[in-house]
Scaffold this motif. Structure first.
Motif, PDB file in Angstrom:
ATOM      1  N   THR A 396       0.836  -1.192   0.000  1.00  0.00           N
ATOM      2  CA  THR A 396       0.000   0.000   0.000  1.00  0.00           C
ATOM      3  C   THR A 396       0.873   1.245   0.000  1.00  0.00           C
ATOM      4  OG1 THR A 396      -1.685   1.218   1.250  1.00  0.00           O
ATOM      5  CG2 THR A 396      -0.126  -0.092   2.513  1.00  0.00           C
ATOM      6  N   ASN A 397       0.305   2.357  -0.473  1.00  0.00           N
ATOM      7  CA  ASN A 397       0.978   3.656  -0.341  1.00  0.00           C
ATOM      8  C   ASN A 397       0.397   4.445   0.824  1.00  0.00           C
ATOM      9  OD1 ASN A 397      -1.535   4.363  -1.396  1.00  0.00           O
ATOM     10  ND2 ASN A 397      -0.703   5.969  -2.710  1.00  0.00           N
ATOM     11  N   MET A 398      -0.344   3.756   1.684  1.00  0.00           N
ATOM     12  CA  MET A 398      -0.948   4.315   2.888  1.00  0.00           C
ATOM     13  C   MET A 398      -2.107   5.267   2.595  1.00  0.00           C
ATOM     14  SD  MET A 398       0.955   2.712   4.965  1.00  0.00           S
ATOM     15  CE  MET A 398       2.594   2.006   5.149  1.00  0.00           C
ATOM     16  N   SER A 399      -2.588   5.298   1.324  1.00  0.00           N
ATOM     17  CA  SER A 399      -3.746   6.150   1.026  1.00  0.00           C
ATOM     18  C   SER A 399      -4.603   5.528  -0.064  1.00  0.00           C
ATOM     19  CB  SER A 399      -3.295   7.567   0.648  1.00  0.00           C
ATOM     20  OG  SER A 399      -2.474   7.557  -0.501  1.00  0.00           O
ATOM     21  N   SER A 400      -4.318   5.823  -1.344  1.00  0.00           N
ATOM     22  CA  SER A 400      -5.240   5.455  -2.423  1.00  0.00           C
ATOM     23  C   SER A 400      -5.012   4.060  -2.989  1.00  0.00           C
ATOM     24  CB  SER A 400      -5.129   6.477  -3.562  1.00  0.00           C
ATOM     25  OG  SER A 400      -3.816   6.470  -4.106  1.00  0.00           O
ATOM     26  N   TYR A 401      -3.847   3.460  -2.740  1.00  0.00           N
ATOM     27  CA  TYR A 401      -3.489   2.192  -3.368  1.00  0.00           C
ATOM     28  C   TYR A 401      -3.339   1.113  -2.313  1.00  0.00           C
ATOM     29  CZ  TYR A 401      -0.735  -1.239  -6.013  1.00  0.00           C
ATOM     30  OH  TYR A 401      -0.272  -2.397  -6.616  1.00  0.00           O
ATOM     31  N   LYS A 402      -3.968  -0.030  -2.582  1.00  0.00           N
ATOM     32  CA  LYS A 402      -3.783  -1.176  -1.682  1.00  0.00           C
ATOM     33  C   LYS A 402      -3.956  -2.464  -2.476  1.00  0.00           C
ATOM     34  CE  LYS A 402      -8.486  -0.413   0.096  1.00  0.00           C
ATOM     35  NZ  LYS A 402      -8.638   0.920  -0.525  1.00  0.00           N
ATOM     36  N   ALA A 403      -3.161  -3.462  -2.119  1.00  0.00           N
ATOM     37  CA  ALA A 403      -3.208  -4.757  -2.785  1.00  0.00           C
ATOM     38  C   ALA A 403      -3.035  -5.855  -1.759  1.00  0.00           C
ATOM     39  CB  ALA A 403      -2.126  -4.848  -3.854  1.00  0.00           C
ATOM     40  N   GLY A 404      -3.907  -6.846  -1.814  1.00  0.00           N
ATOM     41  CA  GLY A 404      -3.767  -8.020  -0.978  1.00  0.00           C
ATOM     42  C   GLY A 404      -3.259  -9.175  -1.818  1.00  0.00           C
ATOM     43  N   ARG A 405      -2.323  -9.946  -1.275  1.00  0.00           N
ATOM     44  CA  ARG A 405      -1.703 -11.029  -2.028  1.00  0.00           C
ATOM     45  C   ARG A 405      -1.629 -12.303  -1.176  1.00  0.00           C
ATOM     46  NH1 ARG A 405       0.872  -8.378  -6.227  1.00  0.00           N
ATOM     47  NH2 ARG A 405       1.277  -6.163  -5.849  1.00  0.00           N
ATOM     48  N   PHE A 406      -1.688 -13.428  -1.851  1.00  0.00           N
ATOM     49  CA  PHE A 406      -1.445 -14.699  -1.185  1.00  0.00           C
ATOM     50  C   PHE A 406      -0.770 -15.628  -2.186  1.00  0.00           C
ATOM     51  CE2 PHE A 406      -5.613 -14.938  -3.098  1.00  0.00           C
ATOM     52  CZ  PHE A 406      -5.647 -16.186  -3.689  1.00  0.00           C
ATOM     53  N   SER A 407       0.056 -16.509  -1.687  1.00  0.00           N
ATOM     54  CA  SER A 407       0.762 -17.420  -2.588  1.00  0.00           C
ATOM     55  C   SER A 407       0.978 -18.760  -1.907  1.00  0.00           C
ATOM     56  CB  SER A 407       2.109 -16.822  -3.026  1.00  0.00           C
ATOM     57  OG  SER A 407       2.988 -16.719  -1.931  1.00  0.00           O
ATOM     58  N   LEU A 408       1.128 -19.773  -2.744  1.00  0.00           N
ATOM     59  CA  LEU A 408       1.425 -21.131  -2.297  1.00  0.00           C
ATOM     60  C   LEU A 408       2.528 -21.664  -3.197  1.00  0.00           C
ATOM     61  CD1 LEU A 408       0.579 -23.559  -0.469  1.00  0.00           C
ATOM     62  CD2 LEU A 408      -0.862 -24.300  -2.376  1.00  0.00           C
ATOM     63  N   ARG A 409       3.624 -22.137  -2.591  1.00  0.00           N
ATOM     64  CA  ARG A 409       4.739 -22.651  -3.372  1.00  0.00           C
ATOM     65  C   ARG A 409       5.037 -24.080  -2.951  1.00  0.00           C
ATOM     66  NH1 ARG A 409       9.113 -19.815  -1.654  1.00  0.00           N
ATOM     67  NH2 ARG A 409      10.031 -21.630  -0.623  1.00  0.00           N
ATOM     68  N   VAL A 410       5.356 -24.915  -3.932  1.00  0.00           N
ATOM     69  CA  VAL A 410       5.700 -26.312  -3.701  1.00  0.00           C
ATOM     70  C   VAL A 410       7.077 -26.577  -4.302  1.00  0.00           C
ATOM     71  CG1 VAL A 410       5.095 -28.709  -4.147  1.00  0.00           C
ATOM     72  CG2 VAL A 410       3.286 -27.032  -3.696  1.00  0.00           C
TER      73      VAL A 410
END
Length: 414
Positions: A396-410
Motif C-alpha cells: 500500500t501507499n498508505m492512502s489510495s493504493y492497496k493490494a492483498g496477495r497470497f501465494s502457495l509454493r511447492v
C-alpha cells in the motif's frame, strides 16, 4: 417537454452537425436534444461542438436543454459515449459563447483499462528469489518448484476514478545445472515458465470499462549462494523472463477491443543472512535485501472499433526494492530445522504515472511511486521430499493504493 432530433458527427470541435438557431428569441422551459451520432469516431474537443447557437440578442435559460435518453451512446449519467470519449452537454462549452450549448468531450475510463492491461502484464512477471525458490536448512534441496500467486489490487485514482484488478499466476521451473565453488558456495541455473491471467474494471462518476489479460511467459534464472547450508551468508539472484499477452478492453456499451503485447523483465537481486540468536529449539536470523527490475513493454498501435487510434502504449520502466526478512527456524530434538516462519517488509519504488495516446489526446493514470509491502508466511516439509510454503501479504501507499496477495509454493525433490 419538446424533443428535437439533431444529427451530429461527434469528433472534435469542427465536427459536422445540425444546429438549432435561436435568432433574437429566448429559449426557456425544457427541450430534449436527441442526438444521432452516425459513424462518429470520437475526439477531444477544446471549446465543444455547438448544437444550439444564438444570434441577434438570443438567449437561453440555464436549464433549457438536456440530452434525450434515446440519444446514441447515452448512459444513465447523462453523457454520450463514443469510442474512448465521453460527451456531455454544457451551456457555454469550454470558453464558448455564454448563451450557446455545446457537446464537450473528455477521455473515458477505457483509457485506464488499456493502462491496467499494461500494468497487469508487467506485474505478472515480478517476483523475488524467495517467491520462486528457497529451501529450509536441513531439508531436501529440491530442484523442481511450482508456485501459485493471487492478488487483488484496488486504486482510487484522480477524478473520482476507481480501478480494480484481480490477478492469478502459475509459475514453475527446474534447476538444470548445479555446482559448488572452492569457497564453500554454490550456484544453480534453471529454466522457468509461467501462465498468468488478470481481469478488472475502471469506474468514474460517468462511465465504466473493463479489461482482461492472459499471458504465456518463459525465462531463465541463475542463483549464487555464499554458503551451501543456506543458514547464513550472501546470495545473488538474476533472471530474465519474456512473455506474450492477449488483451481485451470493453468500454461501456462498446464492442470488445483485442490487441497483443509483449513484455520482457530482467531482475538482479542480492541479500545477506545474519544469525541474530539461537536456542535449543529455534534460531533467529535477519536478511537485508535489494532488488532492481527493468521492464520493456511493447504493444503496436491499435485502431479501436468504435473510433480512435490507441498509440504510445510501449515503454521501459525501472523498479527498485529495499527490504528485510526476519526468520525463525524451529528445530526438532536432534537440532534439525523442521519449519521456518518469516516476516518480511519491503519498500518498492517505481514510475509515478503511465500514459497512452488516443488520437491527439494523452491519457494519464497517476500511480504511487512508493509502496510499502508487508508479508508473512510459513514453510516446511509435508513429506520427505516435498516442501510447501504459504505466504500472505499486503502492499500500500498508505492512502489510495492497496493490494492483498497470497501465494502457495511447492518444491519437490526427486
Amino acid at each position: 417537454m419538446c424533443k428535437i432530433t439533431i444529427n451530429s458527427l461527434l469528433n472534435g470541435d469542427d465536427s459536422l452537425t445540425d444546429r438549432l438557431i435561436i435568432d433574437g428569441g429566448k429559449a426557456s422551459g425544457s427541450t430534449s436534444l436527441l442526438v444521432k451520432t452516425g459513424s462518429s469516431r470520437g475526439g477531444l474537443t477544446h471549446q465543444g461542438i455547438a448544437l444550439v447557437q444564438t444570434k441577434n440578442g438570443g438567449t437561453t435559460h440555464a436549464d433549457a436543454f438536456q440530452l434525450d435518453p434515446s440519444s446514441d451512446g447515452y448512459n444513465s449519467a447523462g453523457i454520450l459515449n463514443v469510442g474512448a470519449y465521453n460527451y456531455r452537454l454544457k451551456r457555454g462549452g469550454d470558453g464558448g459563447e455564454e448563451q450557446d450549448w455545446y457537446l464537450i468531450s473528455s477521455l473515458s475510463p477505457v483509457v485506464s483499462s488499456y493502462l491496467q492491461g499494461r500494468q497487469s502484464a508487467v506485474a505478472m512477471h515480478r517476483h523475488t528469489l524467495h517467491d520462486r525458490q528457497w529451501q529450509v536448512p536441513d531439508q531436501e534441496d529440491s530442484p523442481t518448484w511450482l508456485r501459485m500467486e493471487g492478488a487483488i489490487v484496488h486504486h482510487d485514482g484522480a477524478d473520482e476514478q476507481k480501478t480494480e484488478d484481480r490477478r492469478w499466476v502459475l509459475h514453475g521451473g527446474r534447476d538444470i545445472v548445479r555446482f559448488n565453488d572452492i569457497y564453500g558456495g554454490g550456484s544453480r541455473i534453471g529454466l522457468m515458465a509461467q501462465y498468468g491471467t488478470s481481469s478488472g474494471s475502471s469506474d468514474d462518476d460517468v462511465s465504466s470499462s473493463s479489461h482482461s489479460v492472459r499471458g504465456y511467459s518463459a525465462g531463465i534464472y541463475a542463483s549464487w549462494f555464499g554458503h551451501n547450508d543456506l543458514r547464513s551468508g550472501p546470495y545473488i539472484d538474476t533472471w530474465l523472463m519474456h512473455g506474450l499477452f492477449y488483451n481485451d478492453v470493453t468500454g461501456q456499451r462498446q464492442r470488445t477491443e483485442n490487441y497483443r503485447a509483449q513484455n520482457t523483465t530482467v531482475s538482479l537481486e542480492s541479500g545477506y543472512k545474519f544469525k541474530m540468536a539461537e536456542s535449543s529449539s529455534a534460531g533467529y536470523y535477519i536478511e537485508p535485501q535489494a532488488q532492481i527490475l527493468h521492464d520493456r513493454y511493447r504493444a503496436k498501435n491499435h485502431q479501436m472499433l468504435g473510433g480512435g487510434l490507441v498509440s504510445d502504449m510501449s515503454g521501459n520502466n525501472v523498479t527498485t526494492r529495499l527490504g528485510a526478512r526476519f526468520y525463525e527456524d524451529r528445530f526438532d530434538k536432534y537440532g534439525q530445522t523442521v519449519m521456518q516462519g518469516f516476516i518480511e517488509a519491503n519498500w518498492w519504488h517505481g514510475p509515478s504515472s503511465q500514459t497512452i495516446r488516443i488520437d491527439n489526446a494523452i491519457g494519464r493514470e497517476p500511480m504511487p511511486a512508493d509502496r510499502a509491502e508487508f508479508k508473512f508466511g510459513v514453510q516446511g516439509n509435508v513429506m520427505e521430499n516435498l516442501s510447501v510454503t504459504g505466504t500472505v501479504g499486503v502492499d500500500t501507499n498508505m492512502s489510495s493504493y492497496k493490494a492483498g496477495r497470497f501465494s502457495l509454493r511447492v518444491n519437490y525433490a526427486y
